[in-house]
Design an enzyme around this catalytic site. Structure first.
Site, PDB file in Angstrom:
ATOM      1  CE  LYS A 163      -0.388   2.945 -49.959  1.00 53.73           C
ATOM      2  NZ  LYS A 163      -1.140   2.152 -50.615  1.00 53.73           N
TER       3      LYS A 163
ATOM      4  CE  LYS B  68       2.008  -0.455 -57.925  1.00 53.12           C
ATOM      5  NZ  LYS B  68       0.831  -0.388 -57.983  1.00 53.12           N
TER       6      LYS B  68
ATOM      7  CG  ASP C  31       1.663  -3.922 -56.187  1.00 52.64           C
ATOM      8  OD1 ASP C  31       2.033  -2.528 -55.817  1.00 52.64           O
ATOM      9  OD2 ASP C  31       1.408  -3.500 -57.240  1.00 52.64           O
TER      10      ASP C  31
ATOM     11  CD  GLU D 269       2.860  -0.665 -51.493  1.00 52.29           C
ATOM     12  OE1 GLU D 269       2.138   0.467 -51.423  1.00 52.29           O
ATOM     13  OE2 GLU D 269       2.385  -1.996 -52.164  1.00 52.29           O
TER      14      GLU D 269
ATOM     15  NE  ARG E  47      -2.771  -4.900 -48.467  1.00 47.09           N
ATOM     16  CZ  ARG E  47      -4.214  -5.858 -49.194  1.00 47.09           C
ATOM     17  NH1 ARG E  47      -4.927  -7.029 -48.943  1.00 47.09           N
ATOM     18  NH2 ARG E  47      -4.223  -4.882 -50.241  1.00 47.09           N
TER      19      ARG E  47
END
Length: 460
Positions: free
Chosen positions: A228, A240, A310, A312, A314
């Site tokens: 990632k 956030k 949030d 994101e 995956r």
């Protein structure tokens, strides 16, 4: 400068490692001058203590390092590394007190104790050098230490200097160093080549999203590493709060760990074919940002309802995993700073992982112990599959309820791997406080355990 041991022929001071209970016996075997010097000091054999012993002319002739009790050593790692800074600017050879089964761990810890992140401010590293202990493969340990330093540097670099373009440059530099083939798909080309979720997550940023793809090795089983590479995560439109955004430069920690692992594999010339896939994006906000309740169609064709922008990581991993699986490799491993739920479950020191085959998990558990790289298996719990099925689409990227967050994220990723055995690591990638050989900041987690387990996992 890459971490390295002193030359075996170098002039070195003898270094003795002592537990507290061993100190009185050791003192009795010494000459009067040494006994007086040690007894006048505060040295007691505690972890982190060191004492340089002078000869008749005042020049150092030997040194002691506290090794603590076995119970104390079991509560941490790299006990010897805690003494390195106190040993000054000299070269040492360990002559007593180092258990054979911990020699590699302590040798690695010594090298890692010399790490500093000095890109933005001059730092003073520990200067004491070590001759590799007998029985330790010095070159291998140097490779491990260099890879960890490389990984730490990537994570510690702030997003202003480690955006998708910079992460690509780091990957290209690594590929070039070891003669690997590197290809990168950028921006609108992601849509043309069917990576729609990588594009959707990164399209709002000033630096275009991209998929980094490099390959190395000509023969042997194929291993695909997927990392990632979210270089900064604002949370997107589900913004956030400031406190939660503070460490988001480390949200590319999965990519950094994959690149560090790749460096070790290539430097050690393992007999396998390696492929590294890194979706590199920044989850930013502008008018092009993807939205809550959008439904995205993945590379695999599965549709995904966006219930939180949030979640994101995956999404970008899913497209890369689908590509990896199309080649039916012998093993796929993904690494990601994916969920806070994993940290709630096991804390920052353990690297939790998921595996589709018991043999892979067994190999990793064993290697985690022998390499001082602790890992912990969590389950692909099939009973939670309905939690990631929203009804309006095939998958939900952020199930409501807040339960089993790491497991549901892992189940989401598993949906994109059909052909290959699969292992997923949900790492933290950060040391929240300093410990021996592990300064506060970016961290390599799980990579050395994977490296050690590869011969068994791939039957090398």
């Amino acid at each position: 400068m890459k971490p390295s041991f002193a030359d075996h022929s170098a002039k070195a001071l003898p270094l003795t490692l002592l537990e507290p209970g061993e100190l009185p016996v050791w003192i009795e075997t010494q000459d009067a001058r040494t006994r007086a010097w040690v007894e006048a000091s505060s040295f007691a054999g505690a972890i982190g203590q060191a004492l340089v012993i002078p000869g008749p002319d005042g020049a150092p002739v030997a040194a002691l390092a506290g090794y603590g009790t076995q119970a104390q050593r079991q509560r941490g790692r790299y006990a010897l590394a805690a003494s390195v800074a106190a040993l000054g600017n000299a070269t040492y050879r360990i002559v007593a007190g180092l258990p054979d089964d911990h020699a590699e761990e302590e040798a690695l810890g010594w090298l890692l104790a010399g790490y500093v992140f000095d890109r933005y401010k001059a730092q003073t590293p520990a200067k004491a050098r070590l001759i590799a202990p007998d029985g330790v493969d010095a070159r291998r340990v140097e490779v491990l230490a260099a890879a960890e330093a490389f990984t730490r540097d990537l994570i510690n670099t702030p997003a202003a200097d480690m955006g998708p373009e910079d992460l690509e440059a780091a990957a290209r530099g690594l590929a070039e160093e070891f003669g690997a083939q590197c290809d990168v798909t950028v921006g609108e080309a992601l849509l043309e080549q069917n990576f729609p979720m990588i594009h959707a997550v990164g399209r709002a940023a000033s630096q275009a999203p991209r998929l980094i793809d490099f390959s190395w090795g000509q023969s042997g089983p194929q291993l695909v590493l997927v990392g990632k590479g979210v270089c900064f995560d604002t949370g997107g439109l589900n913004l956030k709060p400031g406190a939660s955004m503070g460490l988001m430069k480390k949200d590319m920690g999965g990519a950094a760990n994959v690149l560090g692992l790749a460096r070790m594999i290539m430097a050690l010339d393992l007999p396998l074919r390696l492929r590294v896939l890194i979706p590199a994006v920044e989850n930013a906000i502008d008018g092009k940002a993807f939205r809550p309740q959008d439904i995205l169609t993945s590379r695999k064709g599965l549709t995904v309802e966006i219930n939180n922008t949030d979640a994101e990581g995956r999404l970008v991993l899913a497209d890369a995993l689908a590509l990896a699986d199309e080649g039916a490799p012998e093993l796929i491993i993904s690494m990601a700073t994916l969920t806070g739920a994993a940290r709630v479950a096991v804390g920052p020191d353990l690297a939790p992982f998921y595996s589709t085959r018991p043999g892979l998990a067994n190999a990793l558990r064993t290697s985690g112990k022998t390499t001082a790289d602790p890992v912990w298996e969590l389950p692909f719990w099939d009973a939670y599959e309905p939690m990631i099925e929203p009804g309006i689409a095939d998958l939900d990227n952020a199930p409501s309820g807040g339960q089993a967050g790491s497991i549901t994220a892992a189940l989401f990723l598993r949906r994109f791997v059909d052909a290959a055995p699969y292992v997923h690591f949900d790492i933290y990638g950060w040391n929240p406080s300093a410990a021996p050989a592990r300064p506060k900041g970016g961290a390599m987690q799980g990579a050395r355990a994977i490296l050690d387990a590869l011969p068994e996992m791939l039957d090398l």
